[in-house]
Design a protein around this motif. Structure first.
Motif, PDB file in Angstrom:
ATOM      1  N   ALA A  34      29.588  19.529  49.933  1.00  0.00           N
ATOM      2  CA  ALA A  34      28.980  20.845  49.666  1.00  0.00           C
ATOM      3  C   ALA A  34      28.092  20.754  48.423  1.00  0.00           C
ATOM      4  O   ALA A  34      28.132  21.613  47.544  1.00  0.00           O
ATOM      5  N   PHE A  35      27.269  19.734  48.361  1.00  0.00           N
ATOM      6  CA  PHE A  35      26.445  19.466  47.178  1.00  0.00           C
ATOM      7  C   PHE A  35      25.367  20.540  46.999  1.00  0.00           C
ATOM      8  O   PHE A  35      24.732  20.962  47.966  1.00  0.00           O
ATOM      9  N   VAL A  36      25.167  20.962  45.745  1.00  0.00           N
ATOM     10  CA  VAL A  36      24.150  21.969  45.437  1.00  0.00           C
ATOM     11  C   VAL A  36      22.953  21.326  44.743  1.00  0.00           C
ATOM     12  O   VAL A  36      21.841  21.341  45.240  1.00  0.00           O
ATOM     13  N   GLY A  37      23.167  20.744  43.568  1.00  0.00           N
ATOM     14  CA  GLY A  37      22.075  20.104  42.850  1.00  0.00           C
ATOM     15  C   GLY A  37      21.362  21.040  41.900  1.00  0.00           C
ATOM     16  O   GLY A  37      21.937  22.005  41.389  1.00  0.00           O
ATOM     17  N   ILE A  38      20.089  20.777  41.663  1.00  0.00           N
ATOM     18  CA  ILE A  38      19.299  21.500  40.660  1.00  0.00           C
ATOM     19  C   ILE A  38      18.522  22.608  41.344  1.00  0.00           C
ATOM     20  O   ILE A  38      17.498  22.365  41.997  1.00  0.00           O
ATOM     21  N   VAL A  39      18.994  23.850  41.203  1.00  0.00           N
ATOM     22  CA  VAL A  39      18.406  24.962  41.952  1.00  0.00           C
ATOM     23  C   VAL A  39      18.302  26.237  41.130  1.00  0.00           C
ATOM     24  O   VAL A  39      18.083  27.304  41.688  1.00  0.00           O
ATOM     25  N   ARG A  40      18.432  26.158  39.823  1.00  0.00           N
ATOM     26  CA  ARG A  40      18.319  27.363  39.003  1.00  0.00           C
ATOM     27  C   ARG A  40      17.407  27.069  37.823  1.00  0.00           C
ATOM     28  O   ARG A  40      17.323  25.933  37.338  1.00  0.00           O
ATOM     29  N   LEU A  41      16.777  28.119  37.313  1.00  0.00           N
ATOM     30  CA  LEU A  41      15.868  27.934  36.192  1.00  0.00           C
ATOM     31  C   LEU A  41      16.591  27.426  34.950  1.00  0.00           C
ATOM     32  O   LEU A  41      16.035  26.639  34.181  1.00  0.00           O
ATOM     33  N   ASP A  42      17.837  27.860  34.732  1.00  0.00           N
ATOM     34  CA  ASP A  42      18.601  27.370  33.584  1.00  0.00           C
ATOM     35  C   ASP A  42      18.697  25.849  33.606  1.00  0.00           C
ATOM     36  O   ASP A  42      18.585  25.182  32.572  1.00  0.00           O
ATOM     37  N   HIS A 373      23.766  28.157  50.575  1.00  0.00           N
ATOM     38  CA  HIS A 373      22.967  29.315  50.174  1.00  0.00           C
ATOM     39  C   HIS A 373      22.123  28.994  48.949  1.00  0.00           C
ATOM     40  O   HIS A 373      20.948  29.375  48.871  1.00  0.00           O
ATOM     41  N   ARG A 374      22.719  28.292  47.992  1.00  0.00           N
ATOM     42  CA  ARG A 374      21.984  27.950  46.776  1.00  0.00           C
ATOM     43  C   ARG A 374      20.920  26.889  47.043  1.00  0.00           C
ATOM     44  O   ARG A 374      19.784  26.989  46.611  1.00  0.00           O
ATOM     45  N   SER A 376      19.507  25.748  49.903  1.00  0.00           N
ATOM     46  CA  SER A 376      18.510  25.906  50.962  1.00  0.00           C
ATOM     47  C   SER A 376      17.585  27.091  50.747  1.00  0.00           C
ATOM     48  O   SER A 376      16.799  27.418  51.639  1.00  0.00           O
ATOM     49  N   GLN A 377      17.666  27.750  49.607  1.00  0.00           N
ATOM     50  CA  GLN A 377      16.752  28.860  49.372  1.00  0.00           C
ATOM     51  C   GLN A 377      15.308  28.365  49.477  1.00  0.00           C
ATOM     52  O   GLN A 377      14.962  27.305  48.940  1.00  0.00           O
ATOM     53  N   PRO A 378      14.434  29.111  50.171  1.00  0.00           N
ATOM     54  CA  PRO A 378      13.044  28.657  50.357  1.00  0.00           C
ATOM     55  C   PRO A 378      12.327  28.322  49.056  1.00  0.00           C
ATOM     56  O   PRO A 378      11.461  27.456  49.027  1.00  0.00           O
ATOM     57  N   ARG A 379      12.713  28.996  47.986  1.00  0.00           N
ATOM     58  CA  ARG A 379      12.046  28.752  46.701  1.00  0.00           C
ATOM     59  C   ARG A 379      12.170  27.292  46.280  1.00  0.00           C
ATOM     60  O   ARG A 379      11.194  26.633  45.923  1.00  0.00           O
ATOM     61  N   TRP A 380      13.414  26.768  46.337  1.00  0.00           N
ATOM     62  CA  TRP A 380      13.630  25.402  45.868  1.00  0.00           C
ATOM     63  C   TRP A 380      13.148  24.391  46.900  1.00  0.00           C
ATOM     64  O   TRP A 380      12.644  23.315  46.536  1.00  0.00           O
ATOM     65  N   ALA A 381      13.284  24.712  48.172  1.00  0.00           N
ATOM     66  CA  ALA A 381      12.787  23.811  49.214  1.00  0.00           C
ATOM     67  C   ALA A 381      11.274  23.637  49.090  1.00  0.00           C
ATOM     68  O   ALA A 381      10.749  22.519  49.221  1.00  0.00           O
ATOM     69  N   ALA A 382      10.562  24.728  48.815  1.00  0.00           N
ATOM     70  CA  ALA A 382       9.112  24.654  48.664  1.00  0.00           C
ATOM     71  C   ALA A 382       8.733  23.802  47.454  1.00  0.00           C
ATOM     72  O   ALA A 382       7.783  23.004  47.512  1.00  0.00           O
ATOM     73  N   GLN A 383       9.461  23.967  46.365  1.00  0.00           N
ATOM     74  CA  GLN A 383       9.132  23.196  45.166  1.00  0.00           C
ATOM     75  C   GLN A 383       9.401  21.710  45.360  1.00  0.00           C
ATOM     76  O   GLN A 383       8.640  20.866  44.874  1.00  0.00           O
ATOM     77  N   ARG A 384      10.466  21.371  46.085  1.00  0.00           N
ATOM     78  CA  ARG A 384      10.716  19.958  46.382  1.00  0.00           C
ATOM     79  C   ARG A 384       9.589  19.382  47.238  1.00  0.00           C
ATOM     80  O   ARG A 384       9.123  18.258  46.996  1.00  0.00           O
ATOM     81  N   THR A 385       9.158  20.151  48.222  1.00  0.00           N
ATOM     82  CA  THR A 385       8.064  19.694  49.086  1.00  0.00           C
ATOM     83  C   THR A 385       6.786  19.486  48.286  1.00  0.00           C
ATOM     84  O   THR A 385       6.093  18.467  48.430  1.00  0.00           O
ATOM     85  N   LEU A 386       6.437  20.442  47.436  1.00  0.00           N
ATOM     86  CA  LEU A 386       5.221  20.336  46.638  1.00  0.00           C
ATOM     87  C   LEU A 386       5.306  19.160  45.669  1.00  0.00           C
ATOM     88  O   LEU A 386       4.307  18.461  45.433  1.00  0.00           O
ATOM     89  N   ALA A 387       6.492  18.909  45.108  1.00  0.00           N
ATOM     90  CA  ALA A 387       6.647  17.769  44.210  1.00  0.00           C
ATOM     91  C   ALA A 387       6.382  16.458  44.943  1.00  0.00           C
ATOM     92  O   ALA A 387       5.736  15.547  44.411  1.00  0.00           O
ATOM     93  N   ARG A 388       6.885  16.350  46.177  1.00  0.00           N
ATOM     94  CA  ARG A 388       6.645  15.125  46.955  1.00  0.00           C
ATOM     95  C   ARG A 388       5.143  14.953  47.234  1.00  0.00           C
ATOM     96  O   ARG A 388       4.610  13.832  47.183  1.00  0.00           O
TER      97      ARG A 388
END
Length: 482
Positions: A34-42, A373-374, A376-388
């Motif tokens: 159930a890995f989350v990772g880096i998904v918050r501004l903090d 939920h944390r 797979s939020q579109p916000r973080w998925a989009a940022q990972r895609t743009l970084a790649r």
């Protein structure tokens, strides 16, 4: 009932040498599943500060905000990043270790207070509880604070129950309370509790708890010395926090949005809190003893703080502040189950095992849902895609209309895009930077402009849409500047 009377002769599988490795392996497996990772501004802020230090900066550069004073989080993070880089698994290694450590200490404390069976159940519940699983793979102070508070209580109890060389335990408890406080300031409310543990567990030994004051003095002195060496101000932690809170209070940031009781009843990571608390309190009512009373005071006291005192109550993510509340509830529930299971028929034990299996499946499902939920939020998925995409175009500069997007891209790209963003937009831009704000300069030909909103008004005049990435509130549109 004394600790010795609580202890029962059980299978060797419930002994520490056999059970602790099993709990550790199971805890790690569940948290990675159930890995989350880096998904918050903090989290990005902590990582920016780490990157700043590893490139010759200081934890206390003027632009660095209060997060830098959380040494129990920052120092292990800097070491992890120095040795392993900026992968998401590397960056959450310390919170993961603390989360697994809480499982082990919950087992040891449950065993110390109520015997082998209760200890095993305590460890198992900590290994599976959804909030513990969710916090175990996020770069936040919650799992770290939870571990040190739980260990503090365990050491304080050992100072009361042990007869040989007992003084070291309350001293260690005092040191761990200071570490908890430096991780999150709300740990200060445990100061009266650490001094009262002896009076609750064994009133005739209440003076032993006062040795925790020695540990408090040692811990406070050590942190003051480190702060002085790093910044020249032994109280920089207090000064930074005051600066942070005064700014947010004047902006009306601390506004109560929901009662904590509502969060316990509705937040998926906490929905098992109330049933297990009721089970534990029922066990206290049916089979009262001082050890259960200790856990009840701990749980009720911290709940009162969360519900009525905490100024951080209104934060959107404040359900995670329940971390120090979970351990006493789980251990108390484990003690009730262990007590109820004594001398029961096989049929009763079988029914209880079946119900326990359903609880385990429910906790695993809720933990996975909370993590997904944390992450797979579109916000973080989009940022990972743009970084790649940015990393795949090593000779292309990217111009964005959102500061926080730059912050996220820096981390997801492993800080290879060359911008110092410790405190945007005031921080400088180095010579190798490939990330810029659209407001900073006119994008040259061949660069890419990334507009967050659906309105193309921020796009450069001579540019054409090249790619669209789903994003909350409207897609990210990548424009190629001609």
């Amino acid at each position: 009932m004394s600790v010795d009377e609580n202890r029962s002769e059980t299978s060797t599988l419930l002994r520490p040498w056999a059970l602790i490795p099993l709990l550790v392996v199971a805890s790690v497996a569940v948290r990675l599943w159930a890995f989350v990772g880096i998904v918050r501004l903090d989290m990005f802020r902590y990582l920016e500060i780490s990157n700043n230090v590893l490139h010759g900066g200081s934890l206390y550069d003027p632009q660095v905000i209060y997060y830098s004073v959380r040494l129990p989080l920052m120092l292990p993070l800097i070491v992890s990043n120095a040795l392993g880089g900026y992968g998401e698994h590397v960056s959450v290694l310390w919170p993961l270790a603390c989360s697994v450590g809480s499982v082990v200490v919950a087992y040891l404390l449950g065993r110390e207070l109520f015997g082998d069976v209760a200890g095993a159940l305590s460890g198992a519940l900590m290994a599976l509880f959804p909030l513990e699983v969710e916090m175990g793979t996020q770069l936040l102070p919650d799992a770290i604070e939870g571990f040190f508070i739980l260990a503090m209580v365990y050491f304080a109890v050992l100072g009361i129950t042990r007869d040989v060389k007992w003084r070291k335990w309350p001293i260690l408890a005092g040191i761990f309370l200071v570490i908890s406080y430096q991780t999150r300031t709300n740990a200060v409310i445990f100061l009266p509790g650490i001094l009262a543990i002896g009076a609750i567990v064994r009133p005739e030994r209440w003076k032993r708890s006062l040795w925790a004051l020695v540990g408090l003095a040692i811990g406070a002195g050590l942190f003051a010395a480190v702060f002085w060496m790093l910044s020249g101000d032994p109280l920089i932690d207090i000064h930074k926090m005051q600066q942070f809170y005064s700014g947010y209070e004047s902006a009306g940031f601390f506004v109560r949005q929901a009662t904590f009781t509502k969060m316990i009843l509705t937040e998926r990571a906490l929905v098992w809190t109330a049933p297990l608390a009721l089970l534990g309190l029922a066990g206290l009512a049916l089979w009262p003893d001082r050890n259960k009373a200790l856990l009840a005071v701990w749980a009720v006291g911290f709940f009162i703080y969360l519900e009525f005192v905490s100024r951080l109550h209104g934060l959107d993510s404040s359900y995670r502040y329940a971390e120090p509340l979970i351990a006493p509830i789980l251990i108390l529930a484990a003690a009730a189950v262990a007590q109820a299971g004594k001398d029961r028929s096989r049929r009763t034990v079988g029914v209880a095992a079946f119900i326990g299996g359903l609880v385990v499946m429910s906790m695993l499902q809720l933990g996975a849902q909370a993590a997904n939920h944390r992450r797979s939020q579109p916000r973080w998925a989009a940022q990972r895609t743009l970084a790649r995409i940015a990393v795949a175009k090593p000779d292309t500069a990217f111009y964005l209309d959102d500061n926080w997007l730059i912050v996220a891209l820096n981390y997801y790209s492993g800080f290879t895009l060359g911008r110092d963003t410790v405190e945007p937009p005031s921080a400088g831009v180095n010579a190798k930077a490939r990330l810029f704000l659209l407001s900073e300069r006119i994008p040259p030909a061949g660069s890419r402009a990334v507009v967050v909103t659906t309105k193309p008004a921020n796009a450069p005049a001579d540019s054409v849409p090249e790619q669209t990435i789903p994003y909350p509130g409207g897609p990210l549109i990548i424009y190629r500047v001609r």
